[in-house]
Design a protein around this motif. Sequence first.
Motif, mmCIF file in Angstrom:
data_model
loop_
_atom_site.group_PDB
_atom_site.id
_atom_site.type_symbol
_atom_site.label_atom_id
_atom_site.label_comp_id
_atom_site.label_asym_id
_atom_site.label_seq_id
_atom_site.Cartn_x
_atom_site.Cartn_y
_atom_site.Cartn_z
ATOM 1 N N PRO A 232 10.671 -8.769 -37.356
ATOM 2 C CA PRO A 232 10.473 -9.404 -38.659
ATOM 3 C C PRO A 232 9.538 -8.611 -39.579
ATOM 4 O O PRO A 232 9.672 -8.678 -40.804
ATOM 5 N N ASP A 233 8.623 -7.853 -38.998
ATOM 6 C CA ASP A 233 7.694 -7.059 -39.813
ATOM 7 C C ASP A 233 8.404 -6.055 -40.712
ATOM 8 O O ASP A 233 7.901 -5.702 -41.783
ATOM 9 N N LEU A 234 9.560 -5.599 -40.244
ATOM 10 C CA LEU A 234 10.309 -4.614 -41.025
ATOM 11 C C LEU A 234 10.723 -5.198 -42.385
ATOM 12 O O LEU A 234 10.696 -4.511 -43.409
ATOM 13 N N ALA A 235 11.052 -6.488 -42.410
ATOM 14 C CA ALA A 235 11.423 -7.142 -43.672
ATOM 15 C C ALA A 235 10.216 -7.212 -44.610
ATOM 16 O O ALA A 235 10.347 -7.039 -45.826
ATOM 17 N N LEU A 236 9.044 -7.445 -44.041
ATOM 18 C CA LEU A 236 7.825 -7.515 -44.859
ATOM 19 C C LEU A 236 7.483 -6.138 -45.421
ATOM 20 O O LEU A 236 7.057 -6.009 -46.568
ATOM 21 N N GLU A 237 7.729 -5.118 -44.608
ATOM 22 C CA GLU A 237 7.478 -3.740 -45.048
ATOM 23 C C GLU A 237 8.363 -3.420 -46.262
ATOM 24 O O GLU A 237 7.906 -2.834 -47.245
ATOM 25 N N VAL A 238 9.625 -3.843 -46.190
ATOM 26 C CA VAL A 238 10.547 -3.617 -47.306
ATOM 27 C C VAL A 238 10.076 -4.373 -48.547
ATOM 28 O O VAL A 238 10.092 -3.861 -49.658
ATOM 29 N N GLU A 239 9.634 -5.594 -48.319
ATOM 30 C CA GLU A 239 9.151 -6.427 -49.425
ATOM 31 C C GLU A 239 7.999 -5.735 -50.159
ATOM 32 O O GLU A 239 7.942 -5.736 -51.380
ATOM 33 N N HIS A 240 7.110 -5.137 -49.394
ATOM 34 C CA HIS A 240 5.933 -4.514 -50.012
ATOM 35 C C HIS A 240 6.203 -3.123 -50.564
ATOM 36 O O HIS A 240 5.712 -2.773 -51.619
#
Length: 251
Positions: A232-240
């Motif tokens: 799930p962290d990968l989605a947050l990385e994309v978001e940021h």
Amino acid sequence: MLEIKNLHVKLEEEDKQILKGVDLTVEAGKVHAIMGPNGSGKSTLSYVLSGRDGYEVTDGAAELDGQDLLEMEPEERAAAGIFLAFQYPVEIPGVGNMTFLRTAVNAQRKARGEEELSASDFLKLVREKAKALKIDAEMLKRPVNVGFSGGEKKRNEILQMAMLEPKMCILDETDSGLDVDAMKLVADGVNALRDAGRGFLVITHYQRLLDHIKPDVVHIMADGRIVKTGGPDLALEVEHNGYGDILAEVQ
Ligand code: ADP
Ligand code: MG
Ligand code: MG
């Protein structure tokens, strides 16, 4: 459960390769998300899995529980348990939503060797599931998706999914164009269907849907391939950070 290997797809009409070797396995009970820039081939992947016309598979394989999906007609794929919630749900003038749902549910039951639902059992089931998605009785009587707002169409897609109880649910940007409340209804509808025997492929452009539908695995698709896989962290990385860093890293 869903196993895609080295999938290559081109357009039938033009000599344009869109998928260039997709590898993806979605296990039963898991939610996989696919994110990626516009035009990377996310919708094409979902169309090819559901059996839509216009695409030619030039290499690779796609199986559901060991059955070759690519050899099946779209209705056979649906009977086998594939469900696709479209980015742009189709309107079907002249066909009542309730009639459509009942026909689809009974065709599905027949394909599974189960008895048809009685009119009263069907009615009870559809009312219960519609209520959870805040779909009112009047919407059930109208022709499928005709005159529905964007949010109503998406909720109606989730109602179809809830009624059919597919093995493999594919959602293509079901969140696009939804306000926060409608998106929460959609996410709640999906979460209610999460089950050890069911897999999900959630295609989304934005991370926000994944705040509500927590994925087990996140994939980034770019230029017809899955270029990165993570949690799930990968989605947050994309978001940021956007896709720039990830794409630079894999090139
Ligand atoms: P995504 O869903 O990731 O935005 P798509 O699968 O919709 O990407 O599209 C991938 C690429 O294939 C894009 O460049 C798009 O223009 C092209 N494409 C897909 N379907 C067609 C079609 N029917 N005709 C022409 N180009 C298409
Ligand atoms: Mg797109
Ligand atoms: Mg798309």
